[in-house]
Motif scaffolding. Structure first.
Motif, PDB file in Angstrom:
ATOM      1  N   THR A 192     -25.688-101.087  10.564  1.00  0.00           N
ATOM      2  CA  THR A 192     -24.841-100.524   9.497  1.00  0.00           C
ATOM      3  C   THR A 192     -25.559-100.470   8.157  1.00  0.00           C
ATOM      4  O   THR A 192     -24.972-100.045   7.157  1.00  0.00           O
ATOM      5  CB  THR A 192     -23.554-101.347   9.348  1.00  0.00           C
ATOM      6  OG1 THR A 192     -23.887-102.711   9.077  1.00  0.00           O
ATOM      7  CG2 THR A 192     -22.701-101.266  10.608  1.00  0.00           C
ATOM      8  N   GLY A 193     -26.823-100.902   8.114  1.00  0.00           N
ATOM      9  CA  GLY A 193     -27.585-100.869   6.873  1.00  0.00           C
ATOM     10  C   GLY A 193     -27.298-102.025   5.937  1.00  0.00           C
ATOM     11  O   GLY A 193     -27.790-102.046   4.804  1.00  0.00           O
ATOM     12  N   GLU A 194     -26.539-103.000   6.413  1.00  0.00           N
ATOM     13  CA  GLU A 194     -26.220-104.152   5.567  1.00  0.00           C
ATOM     14  C   GLU A 194     -27.469-104.981   5.274  1.00  0.00           C
ATOM     15  O   GLU A 194     -27.617-105.543   4.185  1.00  0.00           O
ATOM     16  CB  GLU A 194     -25.166-105.012   6.259  1.00  0.00           C
ATOM     17  CG  GLU A 194     -24.715-106.228   5.479  1.00  0.00           C
ATOM     18  CD  GLU A 194     -23.691-107.039   6.248  1.00  0.00           C
ATOM     19  OE1 GLU A 194     -23.615-108.259   5.993  1.00  0.00           O
ATOM     20  OE2 GLU A 194     -22.973-106.472   7.098  1.00  0.00           O
ATOM     21  N   VAL A 195     -28.360-105.082   6.280  1.00  0.00           N
ATOM     22  CA  VAL A 195     -29.627-105.790   6.101  1.00  0.00           C
ATOM     23  C   VAL A 195     -30.741-104.953   6.709  1.00  0.00           C
ATOM     24  O   VAL A 195     -30.491-104.041   7.512  1.00  0.00           O
ATOM     25  CB  VAL A 195     -29.601-107.192   6.765  1.00  0.00           C
ATOM     26  CG1 VAL A 195     -28.491-108.053   6.178  1.00  0.00           C
ATOM     27  CG2 VAL A 195     -29.451-107.075   8.276  1.00  0.00           C
ATOM     28  N   GLN A 196     -31.967-105.271   6.354  1.00  0.00           N
ATOM     29  CA  GLN A 196     -33.127-104.574   6.889  1.00  0.00           C
ATOM     30  C   GLN A 196     -33.507-105.156   8.264  1.00  0.00           C
ATOM     31  O   GLN A 196     -33.210-106.321   8.563  1.00  0.00           O
ATOM     32  CB  GLN A 196     -34.312-104.722   5.932  1.00  0.00           C
ATOM     33  CG  GLN A 196     -34.100-104.040   4.595  1.00  0.00           C
ATOM     34  CD  GLN A 196     -33.912-102.546   4.750  1.00  0.00           C
ATOM     35  OE1 GLN A 196     -34.692-101.868   5.432  1.00  0.00           O
ATOM     36  NE2 GLN A 196     -32.877-102.006   4.114  1.00  0.00           N
ATOM     37  N   PRO A 197     -34.172-104.350   9.103  1.00  0.00           N
ATOM     38  CA  PRO A 197     -34.577-104.848  10.426  1.00  0.00           C
ATOM     39  C   PRO A 197     -35.398-106.129  10.371  1.00  0.00           C
ATOM     40  O   PRO A 197     -35.361-106.937  11.303  1.00  0.00           O
ATOM     41  CB  PRO A 197     -35.395-103.684  10.997  1.00  0.00           C
ATOM     42  CG  PRO A 197     -34.806-102.472  10.338  1.00  0.00           C
ATOM     43  CD  PRO A 197     -34.457-102.913   8.945  1.00  0.00           C
ATOM     44  N   ALA A 198     -36.136-106.342   9.269  1.00  0.00           N
ATOM     45  CA  ALA A 198     -36.953-107.552   9.148  1.00  0.00           C
ATOM     46  C   ALA A 198     -36.107-108.818   9.138  1.00  0.00           C
ATOM     47  O   ALA A 198     -36.631-109.918   9.382  1.00  0.00           O
ATOM     48  CB  ALA A 198     -37.798-107.484   7.881  1.00  0.00           C
ATOM     49  N   ARG A 199     -34.796-108.675   8.878  1.00  0.00           N
ATOM     50  CA  ARG A 199     -33.918-109.840   8.901  1.00  0.00           C
ATOM     51  C   ARG A 199     -33.912-110.502  10.285  1.00  0.00           C
ATOM     52  O   ARG A 199     -33.720-111.712  10.401  1.00  0.00           O
ATOM     53  CB  ARG A 199     -32.501-109.433   8.500  1.00  0.00           C
ATOM     54  CG  ARG A 199     -31.454-110.539   8.573  1.00  0.00           C
ATOM     55  CD  ARG A 199     -31.712-111.650   7.556  1.00  0.00           C
ATOM     56  NE  ARG A 199     -31.601-111.150   6.192  1.00  0.00           N
ATOM     57  CZ  ARG A 199     -30.457-111.076   5.502  1.00  0.00           C
ATOM     58  NH1 ARG A 199     -29.324-111.483   6.063  1.00  0.00           N
ATOM     59  NH2 ARG A 199     -30.454-110.612   4.265  1.00  0.00           N
TER      60      ARG A 199
END
Length: 278
Positions: A192-199
């Motif tokens: 949903t774009g809340e966090v970046q994939p690096a999270r």
């Protein structure tokens, strides 16, 4: 008596989880009550000889291929088992097992699915997040377990779209408490774009994320325990048992669809008087 393994499907909503708890109805209680009614389990016995289950599930979680094994008479087939089980719990296949077989310890892998209502989620972002989960990792920050060995290996983690739902499928050598549901929350946040994939990488490095950024568990109602794999066993589906699963769960699906329609009718039927709208 020989040892026998049973595949069991269940609707987890009427129960407080799979494992027995004091004064609360559980799936395991339903299994043991049925065995007592069948005369397989003595009234004063705690559990059947050799009993073990493939895994534990929380309240509200569904089961498809949960597996229980114990010493059972030859006549105890899935359809005989179902004759004393509540409709929410159905045995549908069985396999004869070695006398030392243990349903927990002998599982080569376990598989789960989570059905997430996420019409606006980006499928490709969800898949990228899931891909990062594959492999051997320390999942301490993605579970409710804070001590002991928290390293597990995920052999697959895939996401597909089914209408307004994302379906996350994972298979691994074992799953910590709340692990799958926290993985779902993490994948959803990325999709949903809340966090970046690096999270995802940070979550797989214990101690990296502050407490308020650790993903909470997704609701249990979207989770299905799909199966525990035992390469050495050959499960034989019971025709009547399979038919019973389909009858029971098709009926429950129809009733759920009707409830959803009525909920939408009520939500869409509320009108606000402009004079009272403030």
């Amino acid at each position: 008596m020989p040892r026998r393994a049973f595949r069991v499907a269940y609707d987890g909503r009427p129960f407080h989880g799979f494992q027995r708890q004091p004064s609360l109805p559980t799936v395991e209680d339903a299994l043991f009550d049925a065995l007592r009614d069948l005369g397989v389990l003595a009234d004063d016995a705690d559990k059947p000889p050799g009993y073990a289950a493939a895994g534990r599930t929380d309240a509200g979680v569904f089961g498809l291929g949960q597996t229980v094994a114990f010493d059972a008479p030859d006549w105890l087939t899935p359809r005989a088992f179902d004759g004393e089980l509540p409709a929410a719990v159905r045995a549908w296949a069985h396999a004869d097992a070695p006398t030392d077989f243990h349903a927990t310890h002998d599982a080569a892998s376990r598989a789960y699915e989570y059905h997430l209502f996420a019409p606006d989620a980006d499928l490709e972002l969800a898949r990228k997040a899931a891909e990062r989960l594959v492999g051997t990792h320390d999942f301490r920050d993605l579970s409710a377990v804070s001590s002991g060995n928290t390293t597990r290996t995920l052999t697959t983690a895939t996401v597909l779209r089914d209408g307004e739902f994302l379906v996350l499928r994972v298979r691994g050598d074992g799953f910590l408490h709340e692990l799958v549901r926290r993985l779902v929350s993490l994948v959803r946040a990325v999709a949903t774009g809340e966090v970046q994939p690096a999270r995802v990488d940070s979550a797989l490095t214990p101690g990296t994320l502050p407490d308020h950024e650790i993903p909470p568990p997704a609701p249990p109602g979207g989770l299905v325990f799909v199966e525990a794999a035992y390469p050495e066993l050959s499960f034989e589906p019971d025709g009547r048992g399979v038919e019973s699963v389909r009858e029971v769960f098709d009926d429950r699906a129809a009733r759920a669809t009707t409830r959803g329609r009525l909920c939408r009718r009520v939500a869409g039927g509320v009108a606000v008087d402009e004079d009272d709208s403030g």
